[in-house]
Design an enzyme around this catalytic site. Structure first.
Site, PDB file in Angstrom:
ATOM      1  CB  SER A 176      -0.984  -0.119   1.321  1.00 32.70           C
ATOM      2  OG  SER A 176      -1.460   1.100   1.351  1.00 32.70           O
ATOM      3  CE1 TYR A 189      -4.297  -2.384   4.658  1.00 29.86           C
ATOM      4  CE2 TYR A 189      -3.908  -0.025   4.255  1.00 29.86           C
ATOM      5  CZ  TYR A 189      -4.000  -1.049   3.735  1.00 29.86           C
ATOM      6  OH  TYR A 189      -4.321  -1.365   2.341  1.00 29.86           O
TER       7      TYR A 189
END
Length: 284
Positions: A176, A189
């Site tokens: 990400s 996350y």
């Protein structure tokens, strides 16, 4: 050129959320005719029921691969993806599993390998995120759920796949943009995605003698079930407008990076990360 869609505010009360409940629907459709880049290959895509995983599965199918998807409990989305794979003239299989558990990961991979008749490409993509604005509000339960889904998942699924992947195979992991720029409301996350990047680089070195290429894709904001499943309504509305390109990406735009890395086009890539993120400049 893909234009910014008008994304109305919306939320779903669970993670993973459901693609079939999203408005507008994410765009997973490949843009070009297949030319056989994965002809005869057997691929497993985790989280292949929806979002980026669905787009990757459909694109791989168009390029000639048989595709097995692993998902948690989004049964309708998984059924829809299998229909899309079949519409591309490819074989598709699915299995439901909690990949954060080692026994479940080995069961799921073994079952799909049996149906596919082998394995040439593994895409580790299944994951979750939960927003918290204060580090102290991240409970032990949330932290463990995030790490089981986004870190342990990748370890266990890859361990299971290595019993079946031949020399010269390919592994593509989802990371990400948040692993590179950080995110103050998605701390656990972003941490897990940093682990995915380090995992990719480390096993790329370990598996290089076997010619198994391991790379990562680090998407920016993409319109997937992640968004209504984890963000408040006011953040979902016009999601992605903050990046230089002024819009969220669509899953099909991200899937092409996975195809490049999984196919012979990416033959000299290993330990690398591609950044389809709408123009956010980050270190690679």
């Amino acid at each position: 050129m893909t234009e910014q869609q008008n994304i109305p505010g919306q939320v779903q009360p669970k993670m993973p959320a459901d693609e079939h409940r999203m408005d507008p629907a994410p765009d997973y459709t490949p843009r070009h005719p297949g030319v056989g880049k994965l002809k005869g290959k057997r691929a497993i895509v985790t989280g292949g029921d929806s979002g980026i995983g669905r787009a990757v599965s459909v694109l791989f199918a168009r390029e000639g691969a048989s595709v097995g998807i692993i998902y948690l409990d989004e049964h309708k989305d998984a059924e829809d993806t299998l229909k899309l794979i079949a519409a591309e003239g490819a074989e598709g299989f699915s299995v439901s599993a909690d990949l954060g558990r080692r026994d479940e990961a080995f069961r799921a991979v073994g079952e799909l390998v049996g149906q596919l008749g082998g394995l040439d490409v593994l895409v580790n993509n299944a994951s979750m995120q939960f927003e918290q604005t204060d580090l102290r509000d991240i409970t032990e339960e949330q932290l463990r759920r995030t790490m089981d889904s986004n870190v342990m998942n990748y370890f266990f699924t890859t361990q299971a796949a290595l019993d079946h992947l031949p020399d010269g195979a390919a592994i593509v992991n989802t990371a990400s943009v948040n692993a590179f720029k950080g995110n103050d409301t998605l701390v656990d996350y972003a941490t897990s995605r940093g682990a995915a990047s380090a995992f990719s680089r480390s096993i790329a070195k370990q598996l290089a003698p076997r010619g198994i290429r391991v790379n990562a894709v680090a998407p920016g904001p993409v319109w997937t079930p992640f968004i209504p499943g984890s963000l408040p309504e006011n953040k979902v509305e016009d999601f992605g407008s903050h990046v230089p390109m002024g819009r969220a990406g669509q899953p099909w735009e991200i899937a092409t990076s996975y195809l490049f890395l999984a196919s012979d086009d990416g033959n000299y890539f290993t330990g690398q990360t591609l950044h389809p993120n709408g123009g956010t400049i980050v270190g690679s």
